[in-house]
Write an enzyme that holds these catalytic residues in place. Structure first.
Site, PDB file in Angstrom:
ATOM      1  N   THR A   1     -96.120 109.947  87.981  1.00  0.00           N
ATOM      2  CA  THR A   1     -96.123 108.537  87.599  1.00  0.00           C
ATOM      3  C   THR A   1     -97.344 107.827  88.181  1.00  0.00           C
ATOM      4  O   THR A   1     -97.581 107.867  89.389  1.00  0.00           O
ATOM      5  CB  THR A   1     -94.839 107.860  88.111  1.00  0.00           C
ATOM      6  OG1 THR A   1     -93.704 108.535  87.552  1.00  0.00           O
ATOM      7  CG2 THR A   1     -94.809 106.388  87.735  1.00  0.00           C
ATOM      8  N   GLU A   2     -98.129 107.192  87.302  1.00  0.00           N
ATOM      9  CA  GLU A   2     -99.299 106.411  87.708  1.00  0.00           C
ATOM     10  C   GLU A   2    -100.273 107.205  88.584  1.00  0.00           C
ATOM     11  O   GLU A   2    -100.939 106.655  89.450  1.00  0.00           O
ATOM     12  CB  GLU A   2     -98.864 105.127  88.435  1.00  0.00           C
ATOM     13  CG  GLU A   2     -97.864 104.286  87.653  1.00  0.00           C
ATOM     14  CD  GLU A   2     -98.400 103.765  86.326  1.00  0.00           C
ATOM     15  OE1 GLU A   2     -99.630 103.705  86.163  1.00  0.00           O
ATOM     16  OE2 GLU A   2     -97.593 103.420  85.437  1.00  0.00           O
TER      17      GLU A   2
END
Length: 404
Positions: A146-147
């Site tokens: 994530t990210e």
């Protein structure tokens, strides 16, 4: 031959509907179906469908020499399945060419890697199964958290799960004088190869493309290939990682972003010694030059490239801690609605909306939030979480009565 590695993040959260204090205990459905469907269809028309068609044409036109990679979050795949099956089919056509790679991530685009190895692994396996289901048994070999959140320990967990490589940010405070244009390896488990985003050139496309005050505006393919030709010959890989919504949504079609992307492969092939590869191709063919040491997690968010976009204030940390206090209790409950909401409540966007940053990054956070203030986001989320906790408690009591 040197190579360009394009990776696109495809993610849309399930947004929570306005949920008042008086709804706690009375309304157990949290999701704003109307907004979620409307947004998916809008972005489909502006970005996903036209850009997928453009990429498919480029792959065919260059006989597979042009390649890209995607990471499509599980929560986004769920919405494609419900609201935009035409988009899902268009991604399948891209993958069927054999020149588009899919990456693994956490199913709900969550921050679980920061708090629970067990929950993180469960989320990764959920996403892996979902990719298999939708894309004819496809099994990703490279991971994108994530990210682009990464640390040495997170990388070691990913190596333990059998992945060959992982993507993260080429953050200046980590690299120092070194270049992101090489393959690196995890400092704990060298089997895991690390690809670092060249944030300068990635952001030239993703953020600065339509900025008329930018000193290099307008960005043309001729200018872009001049920049990459200036890299020393020993720098073998240029990792261009960005949100897929860059095309048509963040940078509108009127800016010329589609024309730029359509012309870029020809300019690269004609005027440079670069080609195109997917992440798996890079990690298998590239030789790591060094270990990358990241003791404290980094991300691709904001100027700091840290976790403060999601866990930078007391509101975010209270919500995050309160949510994951439920992990062991939820794991014992087989109710599908409870499990669905547990997954979706983990989506990192909910915490991003609570960010109270100002100055240079504040406008970015405001742009992506549908709340008037971070405090509204916090109150709405905590109301929902309060109801969710009540539901879990009720299920536990039902189980106790049955066992007695």
């Amino acid at each position: 031959m040197r190579t360009i590695c394009f990776y696109f993040q495809v993610h849309q959260p399930l947004r929570i509907k306005p949920y008042r204090f008086f709804d706690i205990g009375a309304d157990h459905y949290y999701w704003d179906d109307y907004s979620n469907k409307s947004i998916i269809r809008k972005v489909a028309q502006k970005c996903y469908l036209p850009m997928n068609a453009l990429l498919l044409d480029l792959i065919h036109h260059y006989n597979g020499k042009f390649k890209v990679a995607f990471s499509i979050s599980g929560v986004c795949l769920d919405q494609f399945e419900s609201y935009a099956p035409d988009v899902l089919e268009s991604f399948k056509r891209l993958v069927d060419t054999g020149h588009v790679e899919l990456l693994n991530e956490t199913d709900a685009h969550s921050l679980s890697s920061l708090i629970s190895k067990t929950e993180f692994q469960r989320m990764v396996n959920l996403h892996r199964d979902k990719i298999k289901k939708h894309f004819n048994g496809y099994e990703p070999k490279v991971f994108r958290n994530t990210e682009l959140i990464y640390s040495d320990k997170i990388g070691a967990m990913i190596a333990e799960m059998g992945f060959e490589g992982m993507l993260t940010e080429g953050a200046k405070h980590i690299l120092g004088w070194k270049s992101p244009n090489f393959v690196y390896e995890n400092s704990i488990d060298p089997k895991l190869k690390i690809l670092l985003r060249n944030f300068q050139l990635s952001d030239d496309i993703a953020f600065r493309f339509s900025n008329r005050t930018w000193s290099d505006y307008p960005l043309t393919t001729e200018k872009f290939v001049t920049w990459i030709n200036a890299f020393p010959k020993e720098q073998q890989v240029l990792n261009l990682f960005m949100d897929y919504e860059t095309f048509g949504e963040h940078q509108w079609a009127e800016t010329g972003i589609f024309e730029f992307m359509k012309a870029l492969p020809n300019a690269v092939f004609k005027y440079t010694d670069f080609g195109f590869s997917t992440p798996t191709g890079v990690v298998r063919e590239g030789t790591p030059v060094a270990k990358i040491n990241v003791p404290i997690p980094i991300s691709w968010a904001d100027e700091e490239r840290d976790l403060t976009a999601w866990l930078g204030n007391d509101l975010q940390n209270e919500a995050f801690t309160k949510l994951y206090e439920m992990e062991s209790r939820v794991a014992k409950i087989e109710d599908p609605d409870i499990q669905r909401d547990w997954n979706y409540l983990q989506t990192s966007d909910h915490f991003y909306y609570m960010c109270t940053k100002f100055f240079s990054d504040g406008a970015v956070h405001s742009y992506f939030s549908h709340y008037d203030t971070p405090y509204d986001a916090f109150i709405n989320y905590m109301n929902v979480l309060s109801d969710f906790i009540l539901r879990v408690k009720r299920k536990e009591e039902e189980t106790t009565v049955i066992s007695d």
